[in-house]
Design a protein around this motif. Structure first.
Motif, mmCIF file in Angstrom:
data_model
loop_
_atom_site.group_PDB
_atom_site.id
_atom_site.type_symbol
_atom_site.label_atom_id
_atom_site.label_comp_id
_atom_site.label_asym_id
_atom_site.label_seq_id
_atom_site.Cartn_x
_atom_site.Cartn_y
_atom_site.Cartn_z
ATOM 1 N N LEU A 306 0.818 -1.205 0.000
ATOM 2 C CA LEU A 306 0.000 0.000 0.000
ATOM 3 C C LEU A 306 0.855 1.260 0.000
ATOM 4 N N ALA A 307 1.954 1.242 0.742
ATOM 5 C CA ALA A 307 2.852 2.403 0.746
ATOM 6 C C ALA A 307 3.437 2.622 -0.645
ATOM 7 N N ALA A 308 3.838 1.533 -1.312
ATOM 8 C CA ALA A 308 4.396 1.644 -2.659
ATOM 9 C C ALA A 308 3.359 2.163 -3.643
ATOM 10 N N PHE A 309 2.117 1.750 -3.477
ATOM 11 C CA PHE A 309 1.036 2.180 -4.367
ATOM 12 C C PHE A 309 0.911 3.704 -4.373
ATOM 13 N N PHE A 310 0.879 4.312 -3.204
ATOM 14 C CA PHE A 310 0.735 5.766 -3.148
ATOM 15 C C PHE A 310 2.020 6.476 -3.566
ATOM 16 N N THR A 311 3.165 5.881 -3.290
ATOM 17 C CA THR A 311 4.421 6.459 -3.781
ATOM 18 C C THR A 311 4.442 6.454 -5.304
ATOM 19 N N ASP A 312 4.042 5.351 -5.898
ATOM 20 C CA ASP A 312 4.004 5.191 -7.339
ATOM 21 C C ASP A 312 3.063 6.212 -7.994
ATOM 22 N N LEU A 313 1.906 6.432 -7.395
ATOM 23 C CA LEU A 313 0.915 7.340 -7.968
ATOM 24 C C LEU A 313 1.347 8.801 -7.890
ATOM 25 N N GLY A 314 2.116 9.157 -6.873
ATOM 26 C CA GLY A 314 2.511 10.547 -6.733
ATOM 27 C C GLY A 314 1.304 11.452 -6.602
ATOM 28 N N GLU A 315 1.240 12.534 -7.390
ATOM 29 C CA GLU A 315 0.140 13.485 -7.302
ATOM 30 C C GLU A 315 -1.197 12.866 -7.708
ATOM 31 N N ARG A 316 -1.169 11.846 -8.547
ATOM 32 C CA ARG A 316 -2.425 11.188 -8.924
ATOM 33 C C ARG A 316 -3.104 10.554 -7.711
ATOM 34 N N GLY A 317 -2.338 10.260 -6.687
ATOM 35 C CA GLY A 317 -2.903 9.698 -5.462
ATOM 36 C C GLY A 317 -3.874 10.629 -4.763
ATOM 37 N N ASP A 318 -3.851 11.898 -5.127
ATOM 38 C CA ASP A 318 -4.771 12.858 -4.517
ATOM 39 C C ASP A 318 -6.213 12.643 -4.958
ATOM 40 N N GLN A 319 -6.437 11.769 -5.955
ATOM 41 C CA GLN A 319 -7.790 11.444 -6.402
ATOM 42 C C GLN A 319 -8.206 10.017 -6.049
ATOM 43 N N VAL A 320 -7.333 9.307 -5.330
ATOM 44 C CA VAL A 320 -7.575 7.884 -5.081
ATOM 45 C C VAL A 320 -7.835 7.628 -3.601
ATOM 46 N N THR A 321 -8.917 6.921 -3.322
ATOM 47 C CA THR A 321 -9.244 6.496 -1.957
ATOM 48 C C THR A 321 -9.229 4.973 -1.905
ATOM 49 N N VAL A 322 -8.560 4.422 -0.907
ATOM 50 C CA VAL A 322 -8.479 2.973 -0.733
ATOM 51 C C VAL A 322 -9.253 2.571 0.522
ATOM 52 N N VAL A 323 -10.084 1.543 0.387
ATOM 53 C CA VAL A 323 -10.787 0.944 1.523
ATOM 54 C C VAL A 323 -10.280 -0.481 1.681
#
Length: 415
Positions: A306-323
């Motif tokens: 999960l940490a790698a996922f948000f690192t990989d997304l960078g700024e795109r992670g600002d639109q992604v919510t994980v449950v």
């Protein structure tokens, strides 16, 4: 599955128990190792993305988010309790399993939260039945429509790539229904069988277009949407497979799945819902300690990926919510095999955009140390999901969760 001792759970494969559900959904087109359920499609849209990660097998929430302030926890688990001194993100009552420490930057930046004592309205200790109940989220209904498929029916956009399940050809019950969704093991699995490097003249696709483009069959819209989906997905295939920003997913199956999910998000093809599985969390035996056992291994995979996922997304992670959720929890008291039997209440994790993070949510019921003691449910899991849905997508929760009145929890904030 190693050391699983539930015959029911051992007999359930993601492909096996969901194939029947997938086959009931409208028109399905199978090509390569991919299953696509489609209706006539329009152009892709971009917007918020929801990633739902299911911990299959009933994860022990008391190990992932430890109630160190409740003395019963340590009395009930003399051999497998996580020591309070080694917890991370610890407040006066709760703390995270130390193998979730890769998630600390998200916690500290207010993008990770936990909601404890969540679950179904009444106990259901059957893996099969509980998974279906959680993913239908519509008790008493005979309709084969999952809550994520109902969500897709409410959000703008009708791309056949709007819903995506990272898996082996079938999707979870939550995605089943009349709205379009795609299931594939990886980005590179998406192709029309025969339209490959050996078909240099493109005869396979020309033949399919000749057969279906002008036909009046009910299958024609599905085939045309299939052509569109494969065309749109070229943008995902063109997205570099190498993770960005130095992200390291490790070598676990979850890491590979989240790496695929990140590639789909970065491809910007209109995908708004992504589902993934992680397991086996059915730890009746050898749950273990911080030095050995399956809990420390799977918790490490969960935190790292999960940490790698948000690192990989960078700024795109600002639109992604994980449950992150599981079908039910485990008993309070450890058993004779250093494991835990089927329980009731559990913990849910929320990460990313809109999360009111850096804190533990929910009403703690307190633990009791009896043979059959459960974590009691004080928050219906649908209230958590409803707040995610309404905050991130602005849709009617009554349409996504029929006949359910959600409780306001404050686990999400406007972005």
């Amino acid at each position: 599955m190693d050391q699983t001792c539930c015959p029911e759970y051992a007999a359930i494969s993601r492909r096996g128990f969901l194939t029947g559900a997938a086959a009931l959904v409208g028109t399905t087109t199978v090509f390569g190792s991919t299953l696509l359920t489609v209706s006539p499609a329009a152009a892709a849209t971009t917007g918020p993305t929801l990633v739902v990660l299911s911990l299959r097998g009933a994860a022990d929430g008391l190990s992932l988010v430890v109630p160190h302030g409740d003395p019963v926890y340590y009395a009930a688990r003399p051999r497998i309790a996580v020591p309070a001194a080694q917890l991370v993100a610890k407040d006066g009552y709760f703390g995270l399993h130390p193998d979730l420490s890769p998630l600390l930057p998200l916690w500290q930046s207010g993008k990770l939260a936990a909601v404890h004592a969540t679950g179904l309205p009444t106990p259901n200790r059957s893996h099969f039945a509980a998974m279906e109940e959680v993913e239908d989220a519509d008790p008493g209904s005979a309709a084969r429509v999952g809550w994520l498929n109902r969500l897709l029916g409410e959000v703008p956009g009708t791309s056949p790539l709007q819903g995506f399940s990272v898996g082996g050809g079938v999707a979870p019950t939550s995605l089943v229904g009349p709205e379009d969704y795609l299931s594939a093991g990886s980005v590179d699995d998406l192709e029309i069988a025969g339209a490959d490097q050996w078909d240099e003249a493109g005869g396979r696709l020309r033949s399919l277009h000749t057969l279906w483009d002008g036909a009046s069959s009910v299958l024609s819209p599905a085939m045309r949407a299939t052509f569109q989906a494969t065309s749109q997905f070229e943008a995902v295939k063109a997205t570099p497979a190498t993770p960005a920003n130095g992200a390291d997913y490790g070598s676990s199956d979850l890491g590979k799945a989240l790496r695929t999910a990140a590639r789909v998000v970065k491809g910007e093809v209109g995908t708004q819902v992504i589902t993934l599985d992680h397991g086996d969390w059915d730890m009746h035996t050898d749950l273990g300690t911080l030095e050995w056992g399956r809990m420390q291994r799977l918790a490490k995979e969960l935190g790292t990926s999960l940490a790698a996922f948000f690192t990989d997304l960078g700024e795109r992670g600002d639109q992604v919510t994980v449950v992150v959720l599981s079908e039910f929890g485990r008993r309070v008291q450890e058993n004779a095999n250093r494991g835990l039997d089927h329980g009731y209440g559990n913990v849910m994790l929320l990460l990313g955009a809109g999360v009111a993070g850096g804190r533990y949510h929910g009403r703690w019921p307190g633990l009791t140390n009896e043979l059959d003691s459960d974590v009691l449910v004080t928050t219906d899991y649908r209230s958590v999901l409803a707040e995610v849905v309404s905050t991130r997508f602005g849709v009617s929760t009554a349409s996504v969760f029929p006949q359910f009145q959600p409780e306001a929890l404050g686990v999400m904030r406007a972005v």
